[in-house]
Design a protein around this motif. Structure first.
Motif, mmCIF file in Angstrom:
data_model
loop_
_atom_site.group_PDB
_atom_site.id
_atom_site.type_symbol
_atom_site.label_atom_id
_atom_site.label_comp_id
_atom_site.label_asym_id
_atom_site.label_seq_id
_atom_site.Cartn_x
_atom_site.Cartn_y
_atom_site.Cartn_z
ATOM 1 N N GLY A 103 34.114 -55.908 -47.837
ATOM 2 C CA GLY A 103 35.623 -56.318 -47.174
ATOM 3 C C GLY A 103 34.849 -56.753 -45.757
ATOM 4 N N SER A 104 35.981 -57.281 -44.970
ATOM 5 C CA SER A 104 35.801 -57.713 -43.627
ATOM 6 C C SER A 104 36.898 -57.769 -42.836
ATOM 7 C CB SER A 104 35.128 -59.132 -43.797
ATOM 8 O OG SER A 104 35.128 -59.804 -42.664
ATOM 9 N N VAL A 105 36.716 -57.456 -41.439
ATOM 10 C CA VAL A 105 37.883 -57.524 -40.523
ATOM 11 C C VAL A 105 37.472 -58.107 -39.398
ATOM 12 C CG1 VAL A 105 39.092 -55.965 -39.086
ATOM 13 C CG2 VAL A 105 38.788 -54.995 -41.382
ATOM 14 N N GLU A 106 38.343 -59.218 -38.872
ATOM 15 C CA GLU A 106 37.999 -59.867 -37.771
ATOM 16 C C GLU A 106 38.474 -59.465 -36.551
ATOM 17 O OE1 GLU A 106 37.337 -64.414 -37.475
ATOM 18 O OE2 GLU A 106 39.458 -64.087 -36.882
ATOM 19 N N LYS A 114 34.999 -61.813 -33.968
ATOM 20 C CA LYS A 114 33.999 -61.223 -34.673
ATOM 21 C C LYS A 114 34.127 -60.765 -35.709
ATOM 22 C CE LYS A 114 30.041 -58.242 -33.778
ATOM 23 N NZ LYS A 114 29.070 -57.595 -32.998
ATOM 24 N N PRO A 115 33.516 -61.100 -36.824
ATOM 25 C CA PRO A 115 33.674 -60.426 -38.233
ATOM 26 C C PRO A 115 33.034 -58.876 -38.234
ATOM 27 C CG PRO A 115 32.559 -62.258 -38.735
ATOM 28 C CD PRO A 115 32.480 -62.233 -37.076
ATOM 29 N N ILE A 116 33.589 -57.736 -38.638
ATOM 30 C CA ILE A 116 32.961 -56.847 -38.825
ATOM 31 C C ILE A 116 33.194 -56.388 -40.352
ATOM 32 C CG2 ILE A 116 32.881 -54.296 -38.362
ATOM 33 C CD1 ILE A 116 32.493 -55.767 -36.038
ATOM 34 N N ARG A 117 31.994 -56.303 -41.031
ATOM 35 C CA ARG A 117 31.850 -56.319 -42.544
ATOM 36 C C ARG A 117 32.260 -54.692 -42.850
ATOM 37 N NH1 ARG A 117 25.879 -57.619 -43.434
ATOM 38 N NH2 ARG A 117 25.863 -56.909 -41.642
ATOM 39 N N ILE A 118 32.973 -54.667 -43.901
ATOM 40 C CA ILE A 118 33.496 -53.289 -44.411
ATOM 41 C C ILE A 118 32.419 -53.162 -45.718
ATOM 42 C CG2 ILE A 118 35.137 -51.939 -45.635
ATOM 43 C CD1 ILE A 118 36.012 -52.713 -42.938
ATOM 44 N N ARG A 119 31.538 -51.976 -45.768
ATOM 45 C CA ARG A 119 30.705 -51.844 -46.607
ATOM 46 C C ARG A 119 31.001 -51.360 -47.673
ATOM 47 N NH1 ARG A 119 25.630 -47.834 -45.356
ATOM 48 N NH2 ARG A 119 25.023 -49.944 -44.115
ATOM 49 N N ARG A 120 32.004 -50.249 -47.660
ATOM 50 C CA ARG A 120 32.919 -49.696 -48.921
ATOM 51 C C ARG A 120 34.077 -48.644 -48.124
ATOM 52 N NH1 ARG A 120 29.177 -45.920 -51.910
ATOM 53 N NH2 ARG A 120 30.912 -44.469 -51.935
ATOM 54 N N ALA A 121 35.019 -48.583 -49.200
ATOM 55 C CA ALA A 121 36.000 -47.659 -49.051
ATOM 56 C C ALA A 121 36.267 -46.778 -50.202
ATOM 57 C CB ALA A 121 37.533 -48.468 -48.665
ATOM 58 N N PRO A 157 26.674 -51.781 -39.949
ATOM 59 C CA PRO A 157 26.369 -51.404 -38.403
ATOM 60 C C PRO A 157 26.685 -52.805 -37.727
ATOM 61 C CG PRO A 157 24.452 -51.489 -39.927
ATOM 62 C CD PRO A 157 25.454 -51.981 -40.923
ATOM 63 N N ASP A 158 27.664 -53.095 -37.766
ATOM 64 C CA ASP A 158 27.940 -54.699 -37.119
ATOM 65 C C ASP A 158 28.401 -54.403 -35.405
ATOM 66 O OD1 ASP A 158 27.164 -56.006 -39.443
ATOM 67 O OD2 ASP A 158 29.238 -56.373 -40.068
#
Ligand code: ADP
Ligand code: MG
Ligand code: ZN
Length: 476
Positions: A103-106, A114-121, A157-158
């Motif tokens: 996923g991704s959260v801006e 800045k987009p922070i990537r979500i690896r998993r939940a 690790p963004d």
């Protein structure tokens, strides 16, 4: 040497389900020790777990809100380790096939996005609690929390500063609360955040060794712990030392982190698919159905508040801070379509009282209807803005209608020309010198005379009317 900071975050969100992840026990906090347990969450041999559908639903909705791909076939795994608060000797978690991925959260820090990537939940169960009482003989175990559903949300690790981490965490917390899947309470541990932090020389591609930070239970401590850890690692590296891969605990009294244990590797946990639980198949139709239940999320709502109501960005940010506050604001604007006026009152007078009392806008003793009645009294010039502000605390505390308070206290603004004319005549009679100055061309003196009229009316005269009448009289 100049170093670049690299941070990834693991967040555990306790899901707001009525019952536990794999059994029917309740999830209420603060009940007598071990009263919320059954053979399943006590880890008795021969018992079988059953997946909580509501928890799956909350995980999917969160994944969709975080732009994740939903694993239509996801699977539970056993994470094996020994600890007294884990009676089965393993935690049911997810490993190879998590329910949400990529996923991704801006986030916004300063002016930059800045987009922070979500690896998993992934879904998992919580452990119990070991209780070590001072002076007690031995330790005790409370398993009420054992089996409570958690969603662990892991980023890439963004992030590269404490401010970015705080911005990400604030946004994630707001999103979870808007979705009503987590209460967001960091102090009580329903939202726990574990930053992983490493340094690398500027320009180097490979990551440095990371340290995991635990025991951080407020935004303030997130910032302090990260800033402390950056300094500590910089010092170790500059002195030619090596960073040990470990878990460190934040000590808020000392303002420092200290070694808790050296960090296990994934293979130490001997993960394997849980044979008691079949892979979880989610139909695309059900996922799409859940998508339609997503509320407008904080970022989108904030942008709409700026676009639709013409509010400053700052106002939109404060008002969308919680869903309850944003709903409150919009309920008021529907009844009184002057968004900026409503915003000033909600962010100022109302928020001050709510914060003092530690109450959510949803439970405000002043309903949107009541606040709007007050604004209408000002609008109709029945009372002055100053009086409205003065009576607000009483409106909040007493639960009375604004009209009633105004009447009981005799605060109605005087707009009646006859009554005002009388006061004005008195003021003119008492202030000969100023009246002459005004007539001689010194117009600024009018302000003084208006002030005198306001004063002798006890602040109740309508200032617009006073201005108008006074000018007329002085000209005549
Ligand atoms: P572990 O198995 O030790 O928990 P993971 O690879 O699962 O490590 O990563 C956990 C978190 O640490 C993730 O949020 C990830 O982005 C972050 N992370 C991984 N490597 C680093 C690193 N070198 N520096 C900072 N954060 C990292
Ligand atoms: Mg991990
Ligand atoms: Zn149980």
């Amino acid at each position: 040497m100049a170093y670049e900071v690299v941070i990834g975050l693991e967040v555990h969100a306790q899901l707001l389900t009525q019952s536990k992840m794999f059994c029917a026990c309740g999830t209420k906090f603060g009940l007598p020790a071990n009263s919320q347990t059954c053979p399943i969450c006590l880890g008795m041999p021969g018992t079988l777990p059953v997946i909580n559908k509501k928890a799956v639903e909350m995980a999917v909705r969160t994944g969709l809100a975080l732009q994740c791909r939903i694993g239509e076939k996801n699977r539970f795994a056993r994470k094996n380790y020994f600890y007294p608060d884990l009676p089965k000797g393993y935690q049911i978690s997810q490993y190879e096939a998590p329910i949400c991925e990529q996923g991704s959260v801006e986030v916004e820090v300063g002016q930059a996005k800045k987009p922070i990537r979500i690896r998993r939940a992934h879904l998992e169960e919580d452990a119990g609690k070991n209780i070590h009482e001072a002076g007690a003989h031995g330790s005790r175990v409370d398993l009420n929390r054992a089996g409570t559903p958690l969603l662990e949300i892991v980023t890439e690790p963004d992030m590269c500063s404490a401010d970015e981490v705080v911005a990400y965490l604030k946004q994630l917390r707001e999103t979870l609360m808007y979705l009503e899947v987590c209460d967001g309470n960091m102090e009580e541990g329903s939202l726990r955040c574990e930053p992983n932090l490493s340094l690398r020389p500027v320009g180097q591609k490979a990551f440095g060794t990371k340290v995991e930070l635990k025991n951080i239970n407020s935004f303030k401590f997130v910032k302090e712990a990260i800033e402390y850890e950056i300094k500590r690692q910089t010092k170790v590296l500059n002195e030619g030392g090596k960073i040990a891969q470990e878990t460190r605990l934040w000590d808020s009294d000392k303002g420092e982190t200290a070694t808790m244990r050296s960090k296990e590797e994934a293979h130490d946990y001997r993960y394997f698919p849980d044979p008691d639980l079949v892979p979880l198949s989610l139909s695309p139709e059900w996922i799409e159905e859940l998508r339609t239940t997503l509320p407008e999320l904080p970022g989108a709502r904030q942008r709409r508040f700026v676009g639709e109501y013409g509010l400053p960005k700052y106002d939109a940010e404060v008002l969308t801070g919680t869903k309850a506050m944003a709903d409150y604001f919009e309920a008021c604007v529907r009844l009184f379509p002057q968004p900026k006026t409503v915003s000033n009152w909600v962010m100022g007078e109302l928020l001050r009282e709510l914060n003092n009392a530690g109450v959510s806008a949803a439970a405000s003793p002043v309903s949107p209807e009541r606040l709007v009645s007050l604004l209408q009294l000002v609008e109709k010039a029945t009372i002055s803005l100053k009086v409205a502000r003065e009576i607000f605390p009483e409106l909040y505390a007493s639960g009375k209608a604004p009209e009633q308070i105004v009447q009981e206290k005799g605060l109605t603004q005087v707009s009646d020309e006859g009554a005002l004319a009388k006061i004005i005549d008195e003021v003119i009679a008492k202030n000969h010198a100023q009246v002459e100055q005004y007539r001689g061309g010194k117009e600024a003196v009018l302000g003084f005379l208006v002030g005198q009229v306001m004063k002798s009316s006890g602040g109740k005269a309508n200032p617009g009317k006073v201005n108008e009448l006074l000018k007329k009289k002085l000209a005549g």
